[in-house]
Structures are given as C-alpha cells and as structure tokens.
Design a protein around this motif. Structure first.
Motif, PDB file in Angstrom:
ATOM      1  N   ASP A 114     -12.120   6.444 -48.113  1.00  0.00           N
ATOM      2  CA  ASP A 114     -11.333   5.885 -47.013  1.00  0.00           C
ATOM      3  C   ASP A 114     -11.906   6.325 -45.662  1.00  0.00           C
ATOM      4  O   ASP A 114     -11.178   6.792 -44.781  1.00  0.00           O
ATOM      5  CB  ASP A 114      -9.869   6.295 -47.155  1.00  0.00           C
ATOM      6  CG  ASP A 114      -8.934   5.445 -46.297  1.00  0.00           C
ATOM      7  OD1 ASP A 114      -9.374   4.391 -45.798  1.00  0.00           O
ATOM      8  OD2 ASP A 114      -7.770   5.855 -46.126  1.00  0.00           O
ATOM      9  N   ASP A 115     -13.235   6.184 -45.534  1.00  0.00           N
ATOM     10  CA  ASP A 115     -13.978   6.539 -44.314  1.00  0.00           C
ATOM     11  C   ASP A 115     -13.860   8.017 -43.942  1.00  0.00           C
ATOM     12  O   ASP A 115     -13.986   8.395 -42.776  1.00  0.00           O
ATOM     13  CB  ASP A 115     -13.548   5.650 -43.135  1.00  0.00           C
ATOM     14  CG  ASP A 115     -13.813   4.180 -43.411  1.00  0.00           C
ATOM     15  OD1 ASP A 115     -14.911   3.863 -43.930  1.00  0.00           O
ATOM     16  OD2 ASP A 115     -12.932   3.348 -43.141  1.00  0.00           O
ATOM     17  N   THR A 116     -13.621   8.871 -44.932  1.00  0.00           N
ATOM     18  CA  THR A 116     -13.544  10.318 -44.717  1.00  0.00           C
ATOM     19  C   THR A 116     -14.531  11.003 -45.658  1.00  0.00           C
ATOM     20  O   THR A 116     -14.551  10.725 -46.855  1.00  0.00           O
ATOM     21  CB  THR A 116     -12.122  10.844 -45.012  1.00  0.00           C
ATOM     22  OG1 THR A 116     -11.198  10.160 -44.171  1.00  0.00           O
ATOM     23  CG2 THR A 116     -12.024  12.338 -44.768  1.00  0.00           C
ATOM     24  N   ASN A 117     -15.343  11.925 -45.110  1.00  0.00           N
ATOM     25  CA  ASN A 117     -16.289  12.683 -45.913  1.00  0.00           C
ATOM     26  C   ASN A 117     -15.509  13.730 -46.715  1.00  0.00           C
ATOM     27  O   ASN A 117     -14.845  14.587 -46.129  1.00  0.00           O
ATOM     28  CB  ASN A 117     -17.319  13.353 -44.995  1.00  0.00           C
ATOM     29  CG  ASN A 117     -18.374  14.121 -45.757  1.00  0.00           C
ATOM     30  OD1 ASN A 117     -18.217  14.442 -46.924  1.00  0.00           O
ATOM     31  ND2 ASN A 117     -19.457  14.428 -45.088  1.00  0.00           N
ATOM     32  N   VAL A 118     -15.586  13.654 -48.047  1.00  0.00           N
ATOM     33  CA  VAL A 118     -14.889  14.628 -48.896  1.00  0.00           C
ATOM     34  C   VAL A 118     -15.879  15.558 -49.607  1.00  0.00           C
ATOM     35  O   VAL A 118     -15.498  16.320 -50.490  1.00  0.00           O
ATOM     36  CB  VAL A 118     -13.963  13.922 -49.924  1.00  0.00           C
ATOM     37  CG1 VAL A 118     -12.855  13.168 -49.222  1.00  0.00           C
ATOM     38  CG2 VAL A 118     -14.740  13.023 -50.864  1.00  0.00           C
ATOM     39  N   ALA A 119     -17.156  15.505 -49.214  1.00  0.00           N
ATOM     40  CA  ALA A 119     -18.201  16.299 -49.869  1.00  0.00           C
ATOM     41  C   ALA A 119     -17.954  17.799 -49.759  1.00  0.00           C
ATOM     42  O   ALA A 119     -18.385  18.566 -50.624  1.00  0.00           O
ATOM     43  CB  ALA A 119     -19.573  15.949 -49.303  1.00  0.00           C
ATOM     44  N   ASP A 120     -17.260  18.245 -48.700  1.00  0.00           N
ATOM     45  CA  ASP A 120     -17.008  19.678 -48.527  1.00  0.00           C
ATOM     46  C   ASP A 120     -15.799  20.170 -49.317  1.00  0.00           C
ATOM     47  O   ASP A 120     -15.519  21.362 -49.327  1.00  0.00           O
ATOM     48  CB  ASP A 120     -16.820  20.011 -47.047  1.00  0.00           C
ATOM     49  CG  ASP A 120     -18.143  19.958 -46.288  1.00  0.00           C
ATOM     50  OD1 ASP A 120     -19.202  20.098 -46.925  1.00  0.00           O
ATOM     51  OD2 ASP A 120     -18.117  19.754 -45.060  1.00  0.00           O
TER      52      ASP A 120
END
Length: 199
Positions: A63-69
C-alpha cells in the motif's frame, strides 16, 4: 520451493516482474488476473514460480509503504492478514510456513521435511535486505548437500571465534559482505565458536 525466484510489483493495474539478475520476466494474463485477486493495493512481493504456481515468500512494499524494515514475523502478518491465496498464487500458510523458537526448531524442520525437499530457514527478527543476493540470516536447507567454508579470521584464545566465508566467488553485489582473503573474494557467511584451534 525449487523454482524461479522473482520480484513482482503491482502499481494500480500494471504488473512488473524481475528475476535475481534484475532482468524483466514476462507475466501472462492469467498471472496478472490472479495477482489482482490476492490483494487490491499496490505491493512488491518476493515470489518463487514453480511450474504454473506462484508461491509468495515475502513482501517488501505494501500500500505504497516500505515494509522491508519490519521483521520476518511482522511481514508474514501483513501477508497473512491482507492477502488471500487465489487459484495458482499462494500466500504463506501453516501448510508451508511455521514460526518456532530455537527449542522447537528441530521438530518443526522434521515436520516440514515430510512434504518439502528444501526449506528456507529465516531468523524471525531479520529485516529484508533489498538488493542483496544473499541474506546472512536466511539459510536454504537441502538434504544431503555439503557446503565448504573457509576460515577468514580467528579471534580469542579459547573459546575461539571463527569468521567463515563461502567461495571464492565473484563478490559483485555482495556489498560489505564481500571479503578479500589471499587475493580472492569470499562471501562472509557468519561466525562459529569452538574450544579447539583450527587453521
């Protein structure tokens, strides 16, 4: 899953896919239809294609949010909570993905090996290392496969801590995990401790 690994990105109704060498991979119309059905938001997922099936193993953007962290545990919650398997696109579930503490690791591995030839073991607290070919806290476990390591350096006077390397390899793309040793490049794969001195 033993297949072709790729990254798939959805932006609106447009899908793109790239392999491990960052080369474009074509998706057929049925793939796109099923990928639309699993979730209606924008996303980037790490996928393994095995035959006609797409097995999602991780998520990097949602949803256009970086969740890699986020940790593996948190990213799996996003996948399980926001995505639904659909026909030949599969979201991680109890049938192929388990969380366990160190004490339950051996029994969990045995249980999964009854139906899967190889397993991806990941530290549940690890983040996603985007752009890296190998993750230092992810380990592919295959039956009857020996892996040779080299001792890159030794610390301590007992117990000894050994830094291990795999290779020699082409270190391009390994970033700070590439190590020069006697004129060759090795991949730093971690450390082990032993009361014995080794060369």
């Amino acid at each position: 899953y033993d297949g072709k690994r790729m990254m798939i990105t959805r932006k609106g109704s447009r899908f793109t896919a790239y392999d491990e060498n960052n080369e474009a991979v074509p998706l057929n119309e049925d793939d796109k239809k099923q990928l639309k059905a699993v979730n209606d938001k924008n996303y980037t997922i790490d996928v393994v294609r095995m035959d006609d099936n797409l097995h999602i193993i991780d998520i990097i953007d949602y949803d256009d949010t970086n969740v890699a962290d986020m940790t593996v545990r948190e990213r799996l919650k996003v996948l399980r909570g926001q995505f639904d398997s659909h026909e030949h696109v599969f979201v991680p579930g109890p049938y192929d993905t388990r969380m366990t503490e160190e004490g339950g690791l051996e029994s969990t591995v045995k249980s999964l090996q009854e139906t899967h030839k190889q397993l991806l073991l990941r530290d549940a607290k690890s983040t996603y290392m985007r752009g890296e070919r190998r993750h230092p806290k992810w380990f592919l476990l295959r039956g009857n496969k020996n892996v040779s390591f080299i001792i890159l350096d030794v610390r301590g006077k007992g117990p000894y801590t050994y830094r291990l390397g795999a290779g020699p390899l082409d270190s391009e793309g390994f970033g700070n995990r590439g190590v020069d040793y006697e004129g060759k490049q090795y991949l730093d794969v971690g450390t082990v401790k032993s009361p014995k001195p080794f060369k």
